[in-house]
Design an enzyme around this catalytic site. Structure first.
Site, mmCIF file in Angstrom:
data_model
loop_
_atom_site.group_PDB
_atom_site.id
_atom_site.type_symbol
_atom_site.label_atom_id
_atom_site.label_comp_id
_atom_site.label_asym_id
_atom_site.label_seq_id
_atom_site.Cartn_x
_atom_site.Cartn_y
_atom_site.Cartn_z
ATOM 1 C CB SER A 88 -0.923 -0.003 1.213
ATOM 2 O OG SER A 88 -1.988 0.895 0.982
ATOM 3 C CD GLU A 89 -1.324 3.948 -2.808
ATOM 4 O OE1 GLU A 89 -1.243 2.713 -2.761
ATOM 5 O OE2 GLU A 89 -2.345 4.567 -3.201
ATOM 6 C CG ASN A 90 -0.675 3.863 3.527
ATOM 7 O OD1 ASN A 90 -0.766 2.882 2.793
ATOM 8 N ND2 ASN A 90 -1.064 3.828 4.774
#
Lengths: 233, 219
Positions: B46-48
């Protein structure tokens, strides 16, 4: 050891004035510097340009500054889930610069790392690329993006020591790490402020040289934006 | 019968192969994780700032500091790691992530995608989508074939501001599975009970149709 500790959020935020550009860490409401945001509302500083991945929700995070019209311009990648923001943006009261998330992170990191500009493929062929230099590398098109220039960076960490060394927890590291040291002055608010020597140097995420002021946040609500759970079998 | 959102996710899950690192967008793509075969090794990014995402936490075990890019509380699996946003997009740009699955408002036959803005009406922002589509090698779009007004979202040319150019490889909708080839959309599969004629009528772009189009198998 050079001591960075300040005793209050008021002291930490000294020097933040109207019309300044401020970076604020966090992703959604995760890892936002809540105590500093609350103090900015108290101070009533206005005409701020805020660089932050998101703009909070209507009644928390940067949404609190938006409610009071303290923000002149927002630089973000995603601003959904905030009705007041959308209203101010569509009516033209608020200037908004939408930036791809990876580009936003890298513009912070570039400032932190002393790199004035870089090339990225993100946004090529879209309106994000308008007016930007385009170059081909290895057969692929890239656009040039500039490092941010900000007066203050306000980050939130889990633990910190008086030397300004920071450790983050979970996905709250997000933009806090690349923003630390990316502005003229970096302020860190932490959940736990410990004496020097109590953190293992091997475990430090951001070295204290990137942080000019550190304080222990009085209260962390740590609101959850989307509480999702599963049932026990 | 047209597929529901879970059926679309189930079909896309078949595209997830052993040893893939996968990034899932918000909405239908998030559901894909529920249907990936359990006998293969896959890690979700997940890009966070997390790799090795697990299922949602049990009630009472939510941690405000552990979320996905949809801001949902999540858990991590053994072997997981956390990192910052700049590092996260570094691994995306350098193509360490094998497959990106995301939603769209429009997809065009040249692989263009639009999913972040309706001028004058809705501007939520591109989030990480522009970075993902500009760098990922394999991009699958999960979307509805037509909008609420019944108009096709599978187009000759996108009408909305673009998120990325010439990047989408495959599209799965409630009606069909389509591959984007240098010559345009190629119809690969149809939803159970949905006729090729119905798909053609629901699609503004030209469809390349070769031979019998099989029904998709979603077991």
């Amino acid at each position: 050891m050079i001591n960075k500790k300040v005793n209050s959020v008021q002291e930490a935020l000294q020097g933040i004035e109207d019309n300044m550009t401020i970076m604020l860490g966090g992703f959604g409401l995760c890892g936002i510097p809540e105590n500093s945001i609350a103090e900015l509302v108290q101070k009533g500083t206005t005409n701020l340009t805020c660089i932050s991945n998101n703009a909070g929700v209507d009644d928390f995070g940067l949404g609190l500054l938006l409610q009071k019209r303290q923000i002149k311009k927002m630089i973000s990648s995603y601003v959904g889930e905030n009705a007041e923001f959308e209203r101010q943006m569509l009516s033209g009261e608020l200037d908004v610069e939408l930036t791809p998330q990876g580009t936003l992170a890298e513009k912070c990191r570039a400032a932190q790392a002393g790199i004035p500009a870089f090339f990225t493929p993100a946004g090529y062929g879209t309106e994000v690329a308008e007016g930007k230099e385009v170059r081909e590398f290895n057969g692929k098109m890239h656009i040039m993006e500039l490092a941010y220039k900000a007066d203050f960076a306000i980050v939130k960490a889990w633990k910190g020591d008086e030397a300004g060394n920071l450790i983050f927890k979970g996905t709250a590291r997000n933009f806090n790490a690349p923003m630390a040291g990316a502005a003229k002055i970096t302020i860190a608010e932490v959940e736990e402020l410990v004496p020097v020597g109590s953190l293992d140097p091997n475990q430090i995420h951001i070295p204290g040289i990137m942080v000019q002021r550190i304080f222990k946040g009085e209260k962390f609500e740590k609101r959850i934006e989307q509480r999702t759970t599963r049932k026990r079998e | 019968m047209a597929l529901d959102k879970n059926d679309i996710a189930k079909r896309i899950a078949q595209e997830v192969k052993d040893k893939y690192f996968v990034n899932l967008g918000i909405g239908i793509p998030t559901l894909v994780a529920n249907y990936v075969r359990t006998d293969i090794s896959v890690e979700f990014q997940s890009e966070n700032g997390v790799l090795g995402m697990g299922p949602f936490p049990f009630e009472g075990e939510e941690d405000a500091d552990v979320i996905n890019a949809g801001k949902q509380t999540i858990t991590t699996l053994p072997g997981a790691s956390f990192f910052d946003s700049a590092f996260s997009f570094g691994m995306i740009r350098s193509q360490k992530v094998d497959l990106t699955i995301l939603g769209a408002m429009e997809v065009a036959e040249n692989g263009d995608i639009a999913n972040w803005k309706i001028p004058g009406k809705m501007v939520k922002g591109m989030g990480g989508a522009m970075d993902l589509v500009a760098s990922a090698e394999n991009i699958i779009v999960a979307m509805m074939h037509v909008n609420k007004a019944g108009e096709s979202k599978i187009l000759k040319k996108c009408t909305l501001p673009l998120t990325g150019v010439g990047c989408v490889k495959k599209v799965v909708t409630e009606l069909a599975v389509m591959e984007i080839t240098p010559k345009g959309f190629k119809l690969l599969e149809r939803a159970p009970g949905v006729s090729v004629e119905h798909i053609i009528a629901s699609t503004e772009a030209e469809l390349i149709i070769e031979g019998e189009i099989p029904e998709m198998v979603n077991s």
